[in-house]
Scaffold this active site. Structure first.
Site, PDB file in Angstrom:
ATOM      1  N   ASP A 102     -31.664  13.569  -3.624  1.00 41.65           N
ATOM      2  CA  ASP A 102     -32.394  13.433  -2.462  1.00 41.65           C
ATOM      3  C   ASP A 102     -33.161  12.025  -2.412  1.00 41.65           C
ATOM      4  O   ASP A 102     -33.536  11.552  -3.640  1.00 41.65           O
ATOM      5  CB  ASP A 102     -33.584  14.511  -2.105  1.00 41.65           C
ATOM      6  CG  ASP A 102     -33.878  14.472  -0.546  1.00 41.65           C
ATOM      7  OD1 ASP A 102     -33.329  13.852   0.004  1.00 41.65           O
ATOM      8  OD2 ASP A 102     -34.947  15.183  -0.507  1.00 41.65           O
ATOM      9  N   ASN A 157     -24.761  18.067   6.735  1.00 42.42           N
ATOM     10  CA  ASN A 157     -24.800  16.508   6.944  1.00 42.42           C
ATOM     11  C   ASN A 157     -23.665  16.006   8.076  1.00 42.42           C
ATOM     12  O   ASN A 157     -23.942  14.801   8.501  1.00 42.42           O
ATOM     13  CB  ASN A 157     -24.407  15.821   5.678  1.00 42.42           C
ATOM     14  CG  ASN A 157     -25.629  15.852   4.633  1.00 42.42           C
ATOM     15  OD1 ASN A 157     -25.245  15.810   3.609  1.00 42.42           O
ATOM     16  ND2 ASN A 157     -26.764  15.876   5.227  1.00 42.42           N
TER      17      ASN A 157
END
Length: 261
Positions: A40, A88
């Site tokens: 991340d 995503n």
């Protein structure tokens, strides 16, 4: 453009394998064989440098290269990385298209080198949603590296923990299993990770404290480690710190530890 090149080049220089001695697990400790990573912070890394988000994802690939090399040197047997989730797809189209190109370019540029270095590549996730060209590239990389044993890299691309469980249940129903035949072992055998060990350690970068639909079944008893370091800045030393933290834990798996522990 010059600024972007310098930043990415600086990251590439970090990819050199560390010459520090290999870490040694404490006696009687449960070995850290499989590490899962939620990579991340790519977007934030780029934003802080006034760069497009895709520059952050490219820097993230460089981070993965050096972390994989370090993990192999530390005798980690398996690395599972969260590269693209089923959620995503909801990101801006330009970013999604860029991530698809980046996966294609990375396979094309890295697979031969990874093969020479003894890395086995696996894809975990819904492959059928990807373009035919990308599906073929993924399958070819898996076939090329299938006999390598130095370290296994599981790339979780178009992966979601809930989607994985849905796919497993669909397979079990299609095979005609009766309700009383359903066991944890049966479900596990129909997951993308069938025959793979569960992660010992789950690392999340960028300071977040959630699992984000990643390996929900497999990480039931994984040790969790969060670091504020953004993924493109994650170094060999960061990996060592995470593993050292792991060896300071007592893994009980829901049981009461014995007196010797």
């Amino acid at each position: 453009m010059t600024r972007m090149y310098n930043l990415l080049s600086s990251n590439k220089r970090k990819e050199k394998v560390s010459t520090q001695p290999q870490s040694v697990a404490p006696e009687h400790a449960h070995p850290c064989r499989h590490i899962a990573i939620i990579m991340d912070g790519n977007g934030r890394w780029a934003t802080q440098r006034h760069l497009p988000r895709l520059a952050g994802h490219k820097a993230g690939v460089s981070a993965l290269r050096r972390v994989l090399a370090c993990a192999a040197d530390l005798n980690v047997e398996m690395l599972s990385v969260y590269a693209f989730s089923t959620e995503n797809w909801e990101r801006p189209r330009a970013e999604v298209d860029g991530l698809m190109r980046l996966l294609w370019e990375t396979i094309r540029s890295d697979v031969e080198k990874l093969h020479r270095e003894g890395v086995r590549l696996r894809h975990l996730g819904r492959l059928y949603d990807l373009s035919p060209e990308l599906q073929k590239a993924v399958r070819d990389s898996e076939e090329l590296t299938k006999d390598n044993t130095r370290i296994c890299l599981n790339v979780c691309f178009n992966y979601g923990g809930r989607a994985e469980l849905v796919d497993a249940v669909r397979q079990i129903i299609a095979k005609g299993y009766q309700p009383d035949a359903i066991t944890e072992e049966l479900i596990a055998s129909h997951l993308y990770t069938s025959n793979l060990p569960d992660p010992d350690l789950l690392i999340r970068t960028a300071g977040e404290m959630r699992v984000s639909n990643f390996l929900l079944w497999q990480c039931a008893y994984s040790e969790y480690y969060s670091t504020p370091t953004l993924w493109p800045d994650f170094s060999e030393e960061d990996l060592r710190k995470a593993i050292e933290s792991y060896y300071q834990r007592k893994r009980k798996f829901g049981r009461v530890p014995s007196a010797s522990q």
